[in-house]
Enzyme design. Structure first.
Site, PDB file in Angstrom:
ATOM      1  N   ASP A   1       0.865  -1.170   0.000  1.00 36.50           N
ATOM      2  CA  ASP A   1       0.000   0.000   0.000  1.00 36.50           C
ATOM      3  C   ASP A   1       0.907   1.227   0.000  1.00 36.50           C
ATOM      4  OD1 ASP A   1      -2.240   1.632   0.040  1.00 36.50           O
ATOM      5  OD2 ASP A   1      -3.267   0.430   1.540  1.00 36.50           O
ATOM      6  N   TRP A   2       0.301   2.396  -0.134  1.00 36.47           N
ATOM      7  CA  TRP A   2       1.062   3.636  -0.342  1.00 36.47           C
ATOM      8  C   TRP A   2       2.097   3.847   0.772  1.00 36.47           C
ATOM      9  CZ3 TRP A   2      -0.378   7.664  -4.044  1.00 36.47           C
ATOM     10  CH2 TRP A   2       0.426   8.797  -3.971  1.00 36.47           C
TER      11      TRP A   2
END
Length: 742
Positions: A280-281
């Protein structure tokens, strides 16, 4: 004929295997030509400079790095013009390896569908798959290869803002929806020009964050993980999901991004997942903030060894992985495995044959203007609406009504109807593209009906200056419709809330309007379950509209006037107060269970609150009435190799055509571990004309009776079971017993 069919299937399998072998050969040949820097480049993903959902990497050399083959993927690049421009840069690299373009296409691209949680309220798997199919067609035509959806996290805590992005609290329903969404996004096969890669997220247990706070820790037993939180991921994998995304949370003290048990042992090991895993980011770099990794280098080490293939936006692999290989701490085989997984998808998408095949302006223009997409959005929006209350047949509103007052802060909103996680395209005027609720009502009523409007108040704040105008407007009307709820950005990522009551003074506005004595209908716009006890107890008609997307206004108007009979059912339990949370239907019993909703004396209960929820899982009303009768079981004793046929009659005893979601629950009365009080194990959405009766059938097999026992073995234990047929988890119409024997 059977022999011909079998031969055809064998030939299809043969050619598919041959094609995959050819792709694997191409991948291996390309890998031999790559430097370590180029390999790591394939594991490196950067965002464009717009629509970021995290801190953007400040790197003025992005374009130069693409030319050098140091970036393998981009996200948030909107439109065919820009995806082509970036792809042209990649074609200047030494090996001309094309870029992958990802985008958060969560519930539509240009045509916005209801929030995923709202779609889940439809309990209509075909409609949910259709929504994902249309989103994929529009996204793929616009240069997108890959969507960061579906989110399949189970969540029992509506304080968590990201409940809007999932399918609710139930594992069975969530698994069915996960499968449908992957099929919708990916279509017939990867590489088709109307298909995008699905990305199943967030692996794993993100929806169980402590206190409903986003990004928070998760602590749970292995049984709970295996039985409740992982099945939707497995269902998505079984549907052919191309990619997975790991999650921000730590699980039992180990960040998911660096969790080898999740990614190596379960996903790539036991489940044999052949796609790739993206972080994820910035989640690789965030392992430093977790206190799990000393620095970015150690975070890179933990992530790659645990099975995280692509680094989204943290630059951990970009600047540290080569050194880790050089030091001998990370095997080049791990790097090669990650690279091969990514290259394989690029070949399957056909990007090596034509890097620009998804960047066709003419196709984009045609697909984005397809009127069938809006028709689909209307259909799904109608199915997602839940009728919570309808006393005195307040609804549907008569089309001969003379005057309607439409009051509230949501009435004339346009973009708000898109909800959170909608794709905002720079060349679209959403005030013209989205149908507001006001416009929908205007489209519906005839010339003989007068529409009056007053805003009344804002969504939040304590200003009541607009109340007087709203009250005077309501006094002039035969029927009053109030549209209230959350702002669109009150639910979503990083939107956890400790207070789920209607924001601001909106419920005070409801009280002021209700006091006039006119028939009142309340529309509640939200991305999660809210608390609105006074409204629920005092207003005669309530519709939960969620955020419905592009066709919101038309869908709501169709339901208000009976042109569509609402059929939605809640995919999450609605609490009476925040203090009840977490609250969910399939809880365990205790040694001192409360026998009714008012029991408080030395039982598991709150002394200041009823034990029941405000609205239970699976609940939703219709404009017609359904009768359940004649439950029959084909047998009252079965062996694990056998099945039971369950049948009953469902009758529409009302005056309108309608759809009912019939729900089959099972209760395992005794087990080697404590079992839930009941569990959803099947459902059907059935359409009946007024006066029509159908025989409904379900099949119960070993799989529906199985669970993880005290040794974490998936098994069905001999014993007594109860089958319950209901209109909701709290409205059981029919029940019977059977026994599983050795």
């Amino acid at each position: 004929m059977k022999k011909i069919t079998t031969f055809a299937l064998l030939m299809v399998s043969f050619f598919a295997a041959a094609q995959q072998q050819t792709i694997d050969q191409k991948v291996n040949d390309l890998l031999k030509k790559m430097t370590i820097e180029e390999k790591i480049g394939q594991l490196n993903q950067y965002t464009g400079d717009n629509q970021a959902t995290g801190p953007i990497t400040i790197n003025p050399n992005k374009q130069a790095e693409i030319k050098q083959g140091l970036i393998g993927s981009m996200l948030n690049i909107i439109g065919t013009k820009y995806t082509r421009q970036y792809q042209e840069l990649a074609m200047q690299s030494r090996l001309k390896i094309p870029l992958l373009f990802g985008q958060d296409v969560i519930h539509g691209y240009k045509t916005t569908f209801p929030l995923p949680l709202a779609e889940a309220a439809s309990w209509d798997l075909q409609a949910i798959e259709l929504a994902a199919r249309v989103a994929a067609e529009e996204a793929a035509a616009s240069g997108v290869h890959w969507t960061f959806a579906p989110m399949v996290d189970i969540s029992r805590d509506p304080r968590w803002g990201r409940v809007m992005e999932g399918a609710g609290e139930d594992t069975y329903l969530g698994s069915k929806i996960a499968y449908a969404r992957v099929k919708g996004f990916q279509g017939n096969k990867l590489g088709d020009l109307n298909s995008v890669m699905a990305c199943v997220k967030h692996f794993a247990a993100y929806g169980a964050g402590v206190g409903g706070r986003d990004y928070n820790s998760v602590d749970m037993s292995e049984r709970m993980l295996l039985e409740t939180y992982l099945p939707p991921f497995k269902a998505a994998l079984d549907a052919g999901a191309a990619t997975f995304m790991n999650s921000f949370n730590d699980l039992n003290g180990i960040p998911a991004t660096g969790n080898a048990h999740l990614q190596r042992d379960i996903l790539k090991g036991k489940w044999n997942f052949q796609g790739f895993v993206v972080s994820d980011w910035g989640s690789i770099g965030e392992m430093v903030a977790h206190g799990y990794s000393k620095d970015l280098k150690e975070a890179a080490y933990s992530a790659i060894t645990a099975g995280s293939d692509m680094d989204m936006e943290s630059n951990a692999y970009r600047y540290n992985l080569a050194q880790l290989v050089k030091e001998g701490r990370v095997s080049i085989d791990l790097v090669d495995d990650a690279v091969k997984r990514i290259l394989r998808k690029k070949f399957e998408l056909g990007l090596f044959d034509n890097p620009y095949r998804y960047s066709d302006d003419k196709r984009a223009e045609k697909v984005l203007a397809n009127p069938a997409n809006r028709k689909a959005a209307l259909e799904v929006a109608e199915k997602s609406i839940v009728l919570l209350k309808n006393e005195n047949q307040t609804l549907p509103i008569s089309k001969s009504v003379k005057t309607i007052a439409f009051i509230g802060p949501m009435v004339k909103e346009y973009k708000a109807n898109m909800g959170f996680w909608s794709v905002e395209l720079p060349d679209v005027n959403y005030d013209k593209w989205v149908v507001s609720q006001w416009d929908g009502l205007q489209n519906k009523v005839g010339k003989n009906t007068k529409l009056l409007y007053a805003k009344g108040c804002e969504v939040d704040g304590d200003n009541k200056d607009g109340f007087a105008e709203a009250v005077e407007t309501a006094k002039q009307a035969d029927v009053v419709i109030l549209s209230i709820g959350e702002r669109r950005d009150m639910s979503g990522e990083a939107k956890s809330r400790s207070d789920l009551h209607l924001p601001g003074v909106q419920e005070d506005l409801v009280k002021a309007i209700q006091a006039i004595g006119k028939p009142v209908v309340v529309l509640i716009n939200a991305g999660r379950p809210l608390v609105f006890n006074w409204t629920a107890d005092n207003v005669p008609a309530i519709i939960y509209t969620w955020w419905l997307g592009t066709e919101a206004g038309n869908a709501i108007a169709n339901v208000l006037f009976g042109d569509y009979n609402p059929s939605g059912k809640l995919p999450m339990t609605f609490p009476r107060e925040v203090g009840q949370i977490p609250i969910y239907y399939n809880h365990f019993s205790t040694g001192r269970p409360a026998k009714n909703e008012n029991a408080t004396n030395y039982v598991s209960a709150y002394i200041d609150l009823k034990n029941s929820p405000k609205f239970p899982f699976g609940y939703g009303l219709s404009y017609t009435k359904f009768d359940y009768s004649g439950l029959k079981l084909s047998s009252t004793k079965i062996k694990s190799s056998e099945t039971i046929k369950v049948s009953f009659q469902l009758s529409n005893v009302g005056k309108a055509v309608g759809e009912e979601v019939v729900q089959l629950y099972l209760k395992d009365k005794f087990g080697s571990v404590v079992r839930p009080v009941l569990e959803l194990r099947d459902f059907q959405k059935v359409k009946l004309n007024a006066g029509e009766t159908k025989t409904i059938e379900f099949t119960i097999d070993k799989e529906k009776l199985s669970f993880y026992n005290d040794k974490l073995e998936w098994t069905a234990e001999p014993g007594d079971f109860e089958v319950l047929i209901g209109a909701s988890s709290a409205d059981i119409k029919l029940k019977s017993d059977f026994e599983l024997v050795q």
